[in-house]
Design a protein around this motif. Structure first.
Motif, short mmCIF file in Angstrom:
data_model
loop_
_atom_site.label_atom_id
_atom_site.label_comp_id
_atom_site.label_asym_id
_atom_site.label_seq_id
_atom_site.Cartn_x
_atom_site.Cartn_y
_atom_site.Cartn_z
N THR A 51 1.30 -0.74 0.09
CA THR A 51 0.04 0.25 -0.31
C THR A 51 1.12 1.38 0.29
OG1 THR A 51 0.04 0.11 2.35
CG2 THR A 51 -2.19 -0.63 0.91
N PRO A 52 0.43 1.78 -0.51
CA PRO A 52 1.55 3.84 -0.26
C PRO A 52 1.15 3.80 0.52
CG PRO A 52 -0.72 3.93 -2.34
CD PRO A 52 -0.97 2.44 -1.42
N GLY A 53 2.98 4.78 1.03
CA GLY A 53 2.63 5.47 2.37
C GLY A 53 1.38 6.33 2.70
N ASN A 54 2.57 7.23 3.73
CA ASN A 54 0.99 8.80 4.18
C ASN A 54 1.91 9.96 3.59
OD1 ASN A 54 0.23 6.73 6.20
ND2 ASN A 54 1.87 7.55 7.79
N PHE A 55 2.52 9.54 2.59
CA PHE A 55 2.83 11.07 1.58
C PHE A 55 1.15 10.80 0.77
CE2 PHE A 55 6.47 10.89 3.78
CZ PHE A 55 7.06 11.73 3.75
N THR A 56 0.73 12.29 0.63
CA THR A 56 -0.50 12.20 -0.58
C THR A 56 -0.37 13.63 -1.17
OG1 THR A 56 -2.20 13.85 0.75
CG2 THR A 56 -1.87 10.83 0.79
N THR A 57 -0.81 13.46 -2.66
CA THR A 57 -0.11 14.55 -3.09
C THR A 57 -1.95 15.35 -3.86
OG1 THR A 57 1.98 13.47 -4.12
CG2 THR A 57 0.80 15.80 -5.13
N PRO A 109 -6.28 12.44 -3.01
CA PRO A 109 -4.86 12.48 -3.73
C PRO A 109 -5.30 12.29 -4.94
CG PRO A 109 -5.23 11.31 -1.16
CD PRO A 109 -6.49 11.65 -1.55
N LEU A 110 -4.29 12.83 -4.82
CA LEU A 110 -3.97 12.46 -6.88
C LEU A 110 -3.15 10.63 -7.20
CD1 LEU A 110 -3.56 13.22 -9.80
CD2 LEU A 110 -1.05 13.89 -9.55
N GLU A 111 -2.83 10.10 -5.82
CA GLU A 111 -2.30 9.21 -5.96
C GLU A 111 -3.54 7.89 -5.99
OE1 GLU A 111 -1.65 11.24 -3.59
OE2 GLU A 111 -0.02 10.57 -3.23
N ASP A 112 -4.70 8.41 -5.94
CA ASP A 112 -6.23 7.50 -6.21
C ASP A 112 -5.82 7.11 -7.50
OD1 ASP A 112 -5.48 7.34 -3.30
OD2 ASP A 112 -8.23 8.76 -3.61
N VAL A 113 -5.96 8.91 -8.44
CA VAL A 113 -6.59 8.70 -9.65
C VAL A 113 -5.35 8.05 -10.46
CG1 VAL A 113 -5.70 10.27 -11.73
CG2 VAL A 113 -7.38 10.51 -9.95
N LEU A 114 -3.75 7.99 -10.06
CA LEU A 114 -1.94 7.44 -10.60
C LEU A 114 -2.07 5.73 -10.53
CD1 LEU A 114 0.26 9.77 -9.44
CD2 LEU A 114 -0.73 9.84 -11.72
N THR A 115 -2.93 5.51 -9.11
CA THR A 115 -2.85 4.10 -9.26
C THR A 115 -4.10 3.32 -9.88
OG1 THR A 115 -5.06 4.50 -7.37
CG2 THR A 115 -1.67 3.73 -7.00
N ASN A 116 -5.22 4.10 -10.48
CA ASN A 116 -5.91 3.34 -11.61
C ASN A 116 -6.04 4.74 -13.03
OD1 ASN A 116 -7.35 1.51 -9.76
ND2 ASN A 116 -7.79 3.60 -8.35
N ILE A 117 -4.63 4.55 -13.53
CA ILE A 117 -4.70 5.93 -14.22
C ILE A 117 -4.91 5.05 -15.43
CG2 ILE A 117 -1.86 5.23 -15.14
CD1 ILE A 117 -3.05 8.52 -14.27
N SER A 118 -4.89 4.21 -15.96
CA SER A 118 -5.28 3.19 -17.42
C SER A 118 -6.50 3.94 -17.39
CB SER A 118 -5.60 1.45 -16.77
OG SER A 118 -5.77 0.60 -15.89
N LYS A 119 -7.89 3.87 -16.39
CA LYS A 119 -8.95 4.48 -16.63
C LYS A 119 -9.26 5.20 -16.83
CE LYS A 119 -10.62 1.06 -12.87
NZ LYS A 119 -10.41 1.21 -11.24
N GLY A 129 0.96 12.76 -14.03
CA GLY A 129 2.11 12.14 -13.14
C GLY A 129 2.83 12.82 -13.24
N GLY A 130 3.18 14.50 -15.14
CA GLY A 130 3.90 14.84 -14.63
C GLY A 130 3.72 16.17 -12.81
N HIS A 131 2.68 16.28 -12.73
CA HIS A 131 2.61 17.02 -11.39
C HIS A 131 2.95 16.29 -9.82
CE1 HIS A 131 1.15 19.50 -8.70
NE2 HIS A 131 -0.06 18.77 -8.05
N TYR A 132 2.79 14.57 -10.34
CA TYR A 132 3.32 14.21 -9.28
C TYR A 132 4.69 13.93 -9.21
CZ TYR A 132 3.76 10.25 -5.46
OH TYR A 132 4.23 9.93 -4.74
N ASN A 133 5.07 13.79 -9.89
CA ASN A 133 6.78 13.94 -10.06
C ASN A 133 7.48 15.61 -10.19
OD1 ASN A 133 6.03 11.15 -11.26
ND2 ASN A 133 6.97 11.72 -13.22
N HIS A 134 7.32 15.79 -10.36
CA HIS A 134 7.86 17.78 -9.85
C HIS A 134 7.70 17.79 -8.51
CE1 HIS A 134 7.72 17.70 -14.73
NE2 HIS A 134 9.04 18.18 -14.05
N GLU A 135 5.98 17.33 -8.00
CA GLU A 135 6.12 18.03 -6.59
C GLU A 135 6.83 16.56 -5.61
OE1 GLU A 135 2.95 19.82 -4.90
OE2 GLU A 135 3.76 20.46 -6.91
N MET A 136 6.80 15.91 -5.75
CA MET A 136 8.44 14.87 -5.26
C MET A 136 9.55 15.16 -5.91
SD MET A 136 8.18 10.56 -5.57
CE MET A 136 9.53 10.18 -4.72
#
Ligand code: MN3
Length: 261
Positions: A51-57, A109-119, A129-136
């Motif tokens: 499961t993803p950790g506690n960091f959310t975006t 969280p954006l993570e909810d979208v990213l983990t199901n991005i195929s939809k 992806g671009g937003h998440y990756n740069h924030e990190m």
């Protein structure tokens, strides 16, 4: 195991032993490295539910945690300003446009979208992806430190999988250098609960259900030309070699610890 095997990285105890026997001449350091790492590796393998950790975006761009000039000598101020205020800002704007069009609840969280991005749409994939990756990525850096290196459990985990911090850096850098075109290099926890390294194309990341590598990202390196071209031109390898001086290992360790390790 998926990614490590593709790149001749050792996997599991047998793989590590084989790797070490092939690459290391002295035996003492190897024994110390393995025994120190063993308890930590055990905790990875007993953590069955990934499961993803506690960091959310969120969907909004957060303030840069330092000045544009803070990473000078490694990343110049103009590169930082254009990268943050133009490239990364556009990903945030565009992912919000996509989320509005695709009726995504942006309070989640954006993570909810990213983990199901195929939809979702290609626009969501590229900009989410671009937003998440740069924030990190911004968080993964801090002003230059001499002898910058991880400590504690993070260091032990790295040594357990890669034999030494230097060897880890070398192999991580290879992923960044060899990523054809644009993309990212990652240190991440894979679905077998082992820390490992890999790369993704364009703005994909290991959270995505359609990514080449899957897991929870700990450290992100942007190898798009816009991240380094003004200072390093075509010399991506020089950018990566210098980048180690500004990696925020405390942040990487926090992400690891959020994973209950
Ligand atoms: Mn970028």
């Amino acid at each position: 195991m998926t990614t490590p095997n593709k790149t001749n990285l050792p996997t599991g105890q047998a793989g590590r032993r084989k790797f070490i026997s092939q690459t290391v001449k002295g035996g003492l350091a190897v024994t110390i490295g393995l025994s120190a790492a063993a308890p930590l590796l055990q905790s990875f393998t007993t953590n069955k539910n990934f499961t993803p950790g506690n960091f959310t975006t969120g969907f909004d761009q957060q303030p840069l945690p330092y000045a544009y000039t803070a990473l000078e000598n490694v990343i110049d101020a103009m590169t930082m300003e254009i990268h943050y205020s133009k490239h990364a800002a556009a990903y945030s704007k565009n992912v919000k446009d996509a989320a509005a069009a695709e009726k995504v609840d942006m309070t989640k969280p954006l993570e909810d979208v990213l983990t199901n991005i195929s939809k979702y749409s290609a626009k969501m994939r590229n900009n989410g992806g671009g937003h998440y990756n740069h924030e990190m990525f911004w968080q993964c850096m801090r002003p230059k430190k001499e002898n910058n290196a991880p400590t504690g459990k993070l260091l032990k985990a790295i040594e357990g999988q890669f034999f030494s911090f230097d060897n880890f850096k070398k192999q991580f850098a290879e992923f960044g250098k060899n990523r054809f075109g644009s993309g990212w290099a990652w240190l991440y926890i894979n679905k077998e609960n082992l820390i490992t390294i890999g790369s993704t194309t364009n703005q994909d990341n290991p959270l995505m259900d359609i990514a080449e590598i899957k897991g929870y990202p700990l450290l992100a390196l942007d190898v798009w030309e816009h991240a380094y071209y003004l200072k390093y031109q075509n010399k991506r390898a020089d950018y990566i070699d210098a980048w180690w001086q500004v990696v925020n290992w405390d942040y990487v360790a926090e992400r690891l610890h959020s994973f209950n390790i």
